[in-house]
Design a protein around this motif. Structure first.
Motif, PDB file in Angstrom:
ATOM      1  N   THR A  87       0.848  -1.186   0.000  1.00 22.50           N
ATOM      2  CA  THR A  87       0.000   0.000   0.000  1.00 22.50           C
ATOM      3  C   THR A  87       0.886   1.238   0.000  1.00 22.50           C
ATOM      4  N   PHE A  88       0.386   2.305  -0.588  1.00 31.48           N
ATOM      5  CA  PHE A  88       1.068   3.587  -0.559  1.00 31.48           C
ATOM      6  C   PHE A  88       0.224   4.647   0.146  1.00 31.48           C
ATOM      7  N   ASP A  89      -0.850   4.200   0.830  1.00 31.40           N
ATOM      8  CA  ASP A  89      -1.727   5.145   1.523  1.00 31.40           C
ATOM      9  C   ASP A  89      -2.066   4.665   2.940  1.00 31.40           C
ATOM     10  N   GLN A  90      -1.084   4.112   3.621  1.00 30.04           N
ATOM     11  CA  GLN A  90      -1.206   3.622   4.999  1.00 30.04           C
ATOM     12  C   GLN A  90      -2.274   2.547   5.159  1.00 30.04           C
ATOM     13  N   GLY A  91      -2.577   1.816   4.107  1.00 28.41           N
ATOM     14  CA  GLY A  91      -3.502   0.701   4.213  1.00 28.41           C
ATOM     15  C   GLY A  91      -4.932   0.994   3.829  1.00 28.41           C
ATOM     16  N   ALA A  92      -5.225   2.185   3.348  1.00 30.72           N
ATOM     17  CA  ALA A  92      -6.590   2.485   2.906  1.00 30.72           C
ATOM     18  C   ALA A  92      -6.935   1.649   1.672  1.00 30.72           C
ATOM     19  N   SER A  93      -5.945   1.406   0.819  1.00 29.91           N
ATOM     20  CA  SER A  93      -6.143   0.521  -0.337  1.00 29.91           C
ATOM     21  C   SER A  93      -4.890  -0.333  -0.492  1.00 29.91           C
ATOM     22  N   TRP A  94      -5.062  -1.523  -1.041  1.00 34.30           N
ATOM     23  CA  TRP A  94      -3.965  -2.483  -1.169  1.00 34.30           C
ATOM     24  C   TRP A  94      -3.901  -3.019  -2.586  1.00 34.30           C
ATOM     25  N   GLN A  95      -2.694  -3.352  -3.010  1.00 30.39           N
ATOM     26  CA  GLN A  95      -2.473  -4.037  -4.272  1.00 30.39           C
ATOM     27  C   GLN A  95      -1.732  -5.342  -3.954  1.00 30.39           C
ATOM     28  N   THR A  96      -1.820  -6.292  -4.887  1.00 34.92           N
ATOM     29  CA  THR A  96      -1.126  -7.569  -4.736  1.00 34.92           C
ATOM     30  C   THR A  96      -0.024  -7.652  -5.785  1.00 34.92           C
ATOM     31  N   SER A  97       1.180  -7.943  -5.335  1.00 32.74           N
ATOM     32  CA  SER A  97       2.303  -8.118  -6.249  1.00 32.74           C
ATOM     33  C   SER A  97       2.133  -9.428  -7.003  1.00 32.74           C
ATOM     34  N   SER A  98       2.603  -9.480  -8.235  1.00 28.18           N
ATOM     35  CA  SER A  98       2.566 -10.738  -8.993  1.00 28.18           C
ATOM     36  C   SER A  98       3.695 -11.669  -8.569  1.00 28.18           C
ATOM     37  N   PHE A  99       4.638 -11.188  -7.782  1.00 30.10           N
ATOM     38  CA  PHE A  99       5.760 -11.998  -7.297  1.00 30.10           C
ATOM     39  C   PHE A  99       5.269 -12.981  -6.243  1.00 30.10           C
ATOM     40  N   ASN A 100       5.593 -14.275  -6.403  1.00 28.94           N
ATOM     41  CA  ASN A 100       5.115 -15.271  -5.443  1.00 28.94           C
ATOM     42  C   ASN A 100       6.225 -15.868  -4.589  1.00 28.94           C
ATOM     43  N   GLY A 101       7.462 -15.379  -4.738  1.00 30.96           N
ATOM     44  CA  GLY A 101       8.556 -15.827  -3.894  1.00 30.96           C
ATOM     45  C   GLY A 101       9.182 -17.152  -4.270  1.00 30.96           C
ATOM     46  N   VAL A 102       8.652 -17.817  -5.287  1.00 28.41           N
ATOM     47  CA  VAL A 102       9.163 -19.139  -5.667  1.00 28.41           C
ATOM     48  C   VAL A 102      10.268 -18.973  -6.707  1.00 28.41           C
ATOM     49  N   HIS A 103      11.457 -19.425  -6.377  1.00 29.93           N
ATOM     50  CA  HIS A 103      12.582 -19.404  -7.299  1.00 29.93           C
ATOM     51  C   HIS A 103      12.289 -20.397  -8.421  1.00 29.93           C
ATOM     52  N   PRO A 104      12.613 -20.087  -9.683  1.00 31.12           N
ATOM     53  CA  PRO A 104      12.292 -20.988 -10.802  1.00 31.12           C
ATOM     54  C   PRO A 104      12.854 -22.403 -10.653  1.00 31.12           C
ATOM     55  N   ASN A 105      13.966 -22.556  -9.948  1.00 29.83           N
ATOM     56  CA  ASN A 105      14.569 -23.879  -9.768  1.00 29.83           C
ATOM     57  C   ASN A 105      14.191 -24.539  -8.446  1.00 29.83           C
ATOM     58  N   TYR A 106      13.323 -23.914  -7.698  1.00 34.06           N
ATOM     59  CA  TYR A 106      13.004 -24.393  -6.360  1.00 34.06           C
ATOM     60  C   TYR A 106      11.533 -24.789  -6.284  1.00 34.06           C
ATOM     61  N   GLN A 107      11.200 -25.457  -5.189  1.00 34.64           N
ATOM     62  CA  GLN A 107       9.812 -25.859  -4.958  1.00 34.64           C
ATOM     63  C   GLN A 107       9.279 -25.090  -3.756  1.00 34.64           C
ATOM     64  N   GLY A 108       8.226 -24.350  -3.956  1.00 34.55           N
ATOM     65  CA  GLY A 108       7.538 -23.670  -2.867  1.00 34.55           C
ATOM     66  C   GLY A 108       8.307 -22.505  -2.270  1.00 34.55           C
ATOM     67  N   ALA A 109       7.629 -21.816  -1.385  1.00 31.84           N
ATOM     68  CA  ALA A 109       8.206 -20.686  -0.652  1.00 31.84           C
ATOM     69  C   ALA A 109       7.450 -20.552   0.656  1.00 31.84           C
ATOM     70  N   GLY A 110       8.148 -20.203   1.700  1.00 31.49           N
ATOM     71  CA  GLY A 110       7.488 -20.049   2.996  1.00 31.49           C
ATOM     72  C   GLY A 110       8.309 -19.201   3.943  1.00 31.49           C
ATOM     73  N   ASP A 111       7.760 -18.961   5.116  1.00 32.99           N
ATOM     74  CA  ASP A 111       8.402 -18.220   6.193  1.00 32.99           C
ATOM     75  C   ASP A 111       8.939 -16.858   5.741  1.00 32.99           C
ATOM     76  N   PRO A 112       8.114 -15.980   5.172  1.00 30.08           N
ATOM     77  CA  PRO A 112       8.613 -14.693   4.675  1.00 30.08           C
ATOM     78  C   PRO A 112       8.951 -13.713   5.798  1.00 30.08           C
ATOM     79  N   VAL A 113      10.007 -12.945   5.581  1.00 27.93           N
ATOM     80  CA  VAL A 113      10.394 -11.868   6.493  1.00 27.93           C
ATOM     81  C   VAL A 113      10.821 -10.672   5.636  1.00 27.93           C
ATOM     82  N   LEU A 114      10.386  -9.480   6.015  1.00 31.66           N
ATOM     83  CA  LEU A 114      10.628  -8.251   5.258  1.00 31.66           C
ATOM     84  C   LEU A 114      11.449  -7.247   6.060  1.00 31.66           C
ATOM     85  N   ASP A 115      12.154  -6.382   5.349  1.00 33.26           N
ATOM     86  CA  ASP A 115      12.805  -5.221   5.958  1.00 33.26           C
ATOM     87  C   ASP A 115      13.102  -4.210   4.855  1.00 33.26           C
TER      88      ASP A 115
END
Length: 172
Positions: free
Chosen positions: A70-98
């Motif tokens: 969001t760019f408006d403190q959460g009044a509206s949200w968008q979803t990224s098309s990125f799903n975190g899955v590396h092309p050579n890997y299986q699945g993605a989990g335990d996300p952490v951001l900074d």
């Protein structure tokens, strides 16, 4: 001893925060068909209107990630098309951001490829798009963490730290 002025400011802050929380509106971001779990949130230090939420989406080893921003403190949200899955890997989990001191977002998550790896990705546009970066093989990991040194006085400014928990030995 704390001055009365400090207590008054503290009580005013608590009152304003309570009012805001009591009058906040819930916003449904997505009505997911699969469960979402292990949420992680980061607020951009250069633009506090920009918030990113990453979730584990699905269950089992075929999880992927959902990244909401969001760019408006959460009044509206968008979803990224990125799903975190590396092309050579299986699945993605335990996300952490900074975020770094310049407003670039970083995401670390676990993926499977003959064992677990921590995959580091970067976004330069507030969470809308992501570039896959380094993958680090871990034995056996659980929940990688992420910290970026943003201190302007630090000799290590801009360093990215990736501690994780070894399931059998504890924190590493």
């Amino acid at each position: 001893m704390t001055s009365p002025k400090i207590w008054h400011l503290f009580l005013l802050f608590i009152s304003l925060l309570s009012f805001k929380l009591l009058h906040a509106q819930d916003t449904l971001v997505i009505d997911a068909a699969l469960p979402e779990s292990e949420f992680h949130v980061a607020i951009n230090p250069t633009d506090t209107n920009n918030i990113i939420v990453a979730t584990m989406h699905g269950k089992g080893v075929t999880n992927d990630l959902r990244i909401y921003y969001t760019f408006d403190q959460g009044a509206s949200w968008q979803t990224s098309s990125f799903n975190g899955v590396h092309p050579n890997y299986q699945g993605a989990g335990d996300p952490v951001l900074d975020f770094d001191a310049y407003g670039n977002a970083y995401l670390v998550n676990l993926s499977l490829f003959g064992g677990y790896s921590a995959v580091l990705s970067k976004s330069t546009d507030g969470g809308a798009t992501w570039q896959l970066g380094t993958s680090i093989f871990l034995v056996p990991p659980d929940k990688p963490w992420l910290a970026v040194d943003r201190s302007s006085s630090s000799l290590y400014k801009d360093n990215i730290y990736l501690p994780f928990v070894n399931q059998f030995a504890g924190p590493v």
